[in-house]
Enzyme design. Structure first.
Site, mmCIF file in Angstrom:
data_model
loop_
_atom_site.group_PDB
_atom_site.id
_atom_site.type_symbol
_atom_site.label_atom_id
_atom_site.label_comp_id
_atom_site.label_asym_id
_atom_site.label_seq_id
_atom_site.Cartn_x
_atom_site.Cartn_y
_atom_site.Cartn_z
ATOM 1 N N ARG A 60 -0.991 -4.610 -43.247
ATOM 2 C CA ARG A 60 -1.048 -3.671 -44.360
ATOM 3 C C ARG A 60 0.179 -3.857 -45.254
ATOM 4 O O ARG A 60 1.299 -3.644 -44.802
ATOM 5 C CB ARG A 60 -1.093 -2.223 -43.859
ATOM 6 C CG ARG A 60 -2.377 -1.861 -43.146
ATOM 7 C CD ARG A 60 -2.376 -0.370 -42.835
ATOM 8 N NE ARG A 60 -3.633 0.071 -42.254
ATOM 9 C CZ ARG A 60 -3.969 1.337 -42.089
ATOM 10 N NH1 ARG A 60 -3.120 2.297 -42.444
ATOM 11 N NH2 ARG A 60 -5.125 1.669 -41.566
ATOM 12 N N ASP A 62 2.607 -2.920 -48.527
ATOM 13 C CA ASP A 62 3.007 -1.721 -49.256
ATOM 14 C C ASP A 62 2.686 -1.856 -50.740
ATOM 15 O O ASP A 62 2.361 -2.943 -51.230
ATOM 16 C CB ASP A 62 4.512 -1.480 -49.097
ATOM 17 C CG ASP A 62 4.892 -1.058 -47.688
ATOM 18 O OD1 ASP A 62 4.025 -0.547 -46.971
ATOM 19 O OD2 ASP A 62 6.070 -1.252 -47.313
ATOM 20 N N TYR A 123 5.873 -14.282 -44.394
ATOM 21 C CA TYR A 123 6.128 -13.734 -45.728
ATOM 22 C C TYR A 123 7.154 -14.606 -46.446
ATOM 23 O O TYR A 123 7.968 -15.290 -45.814
ATOM 24 C CB TYR A 123 6.701 -12.320 -45.628
ATOM 25 C CG TYR A 123 5.695 -11.236 -45.335
ATOM 26 C CD1 TYR A 123 5.132 -10.484 -46.364
ATOM 27 C CD2 TYR A 123 5.322 -10.939 -44.024
ATOM 28 C CE1 TYR A 123 4.230 -9.467 -46.105
ATOM 29 C CE2 TYR A 123 4.414 -9.928 -43.752
ATOM 30 C CZ TYR A 123 3.872 -9.193 -44.802
ATOM 31 O OH TYR A 123 2.968 -8.195 -44.535
ATOM 32 N N ARG A 211 11.722 -6.248 -46.134
ATOM 33 C CA ARG A 211 12.533 -5.869 -47.292
ATOM 34 C C ARG A 211 13.912 -5.338 -46.877
ATOM 35 O O ARG A 211 14.884 -5.468 -47.612
ATOM 36 C CB ARG A 211 11.776 -4.862 -48.153
ATOM 37 C CG ARG A 211 10.582 -5.503 -48.853
ATOM 38 C CD ARG A 211 10.071 -4.636 -49.981
ATOM 39 N NE ARG A 211 9.293 -3.514 -49.509
ATOM 40 C CZ ARG A 211 9.301 -2.318 -50.074
ATOM 41 N NH1 ARG A 211 10.100 -2.054 -51.099
ATOM 42 N NH2 ARG A 211 8.535 -1.362 -49.610
#
Length: 283
Positions: A60, A62, A123, A211
């Site tokens: 999922r 953001d 990522y 992040r």
């Protein structure tokens, strides 16, 4: 817990990508535009179904986060899949908004679960320290950091974060969820255009983990913190107010990895077990 497909249904794997700028994340929300919401509505429309078939996703994302290699699955009635499967991609392309696309739709192997069968997610986070800012054509995908970055220092600091750890210091806690993860890769490279890209690969990620890691390592790269600081934050095991969660637009889910077909169900079941670190107590 079993993950058997209901009789009379077919599990379909979807490979997709999206620009997250105008989405409130992946997960369906009332009165907010989300990737899941757009896809489920488009699927219902192009198959002329009276019900909405729920998607399960590998990770999922953001609000504002992009995806190039996202994976989801949906269980469809066998007769519906037989009727629409061959034309599904073209029909979805005609119905979906331009910031989300499905590139592949195929019957999944036995035991496949987009979320629980995955063995890693990769990522990329892109940032530039160019004094003039970000190329306007890349502004939706690259963060501008207004300090010169030392990539070697960031790579050195990343080493202490690799492996299996409790990443509570870099995660937003969720009730009942573990923060133990195995970080398989965390590396930084500057390309010829000056874009610095972090590659972050793990078996799974907890909320805000990528992040937060990037935010800590940028502070090392610009000289505000020493090389050993991110590792000390990890060892402390609590959120540090000095660790900033960087903006989402620099982050892209690039790829999701799965085991061989004959290992899918075993991985599916294994991933559902709550993990503890060696030597950790049960409570």
């Amino acid at each position: 817990m079993s993950d058997e497909v209901e009789p009379g249904h077919v599990r379909v794997r979807l490979d997709l990508s999206y620009d997250g700028a105008e989405f409130s994340g992946w997960a369906k929300q009332r009165e907010r535009r989300t990737v899941q919401g757009e896809l489920e509505e488009a699927l219902r429309t192009v198959t002329r179904s009276g019900e909405t078939y729920e998607l399960t996703v590998a990770g999922r994302t953001d609000a504002g986060v992009h995806a190039r290699g996202q994976v989801a699955h949906v269980d469809l009635p066998a007769e519906l899949w037989a009727e629409h499967g061959d034309r599904l991609l073209r029909r979805l392309a005609g119905r979906l908004p331009k910031d989300v696309r499905v590139w592949r739709a195929a019957e999944a192997p036995y035991g496949f679960n987009a979320r629980f069968s995955a063995v890693w997610r990769r990522y990329a986070y892109r940032v530039t320290d160019h004094p003039g800012g970000v190329d306007p054509l890349l502004r939706g995908h690259v963060l501008w950091h207004d300090w010169a970055l030392d990539v070697d220092a960031m790579n050195a600091a990343s080493q202490a974060l690799l492996g299996e750890h409790d990443f509570a210091a870099y995660c937003k806690r969720r009730e009942g969820a573990t923060t133990i993860r195995t970080l398989q890769e965390l590396s930084w490279v500057r390309d010829a255009d000056g874009i610095v890209t972090a590659t972050v690969k793990a078996d799974a990620f907890c909320h805000n983990m990528v992040r937060s890691l990037v935010g800590a390592l940028l502070f090392v790269g610009d000289g505000h913190r020493p090389v050993d600081w991110p590792g000390k934050v990890l060892a402390a095991g609590v959120r540090d107010s000095a660790v900033h969660v960087v903006r989402p637009h620099g982050l892209t889910l690039e790829e999701v990895g799965y085991p061989a077909d004959d290992r899918l169900m075993a991985r599916n079941l294994e991933a559902r077990n709550r993990r503890t670190l060696p030597g950790a107590g049960c409570c």
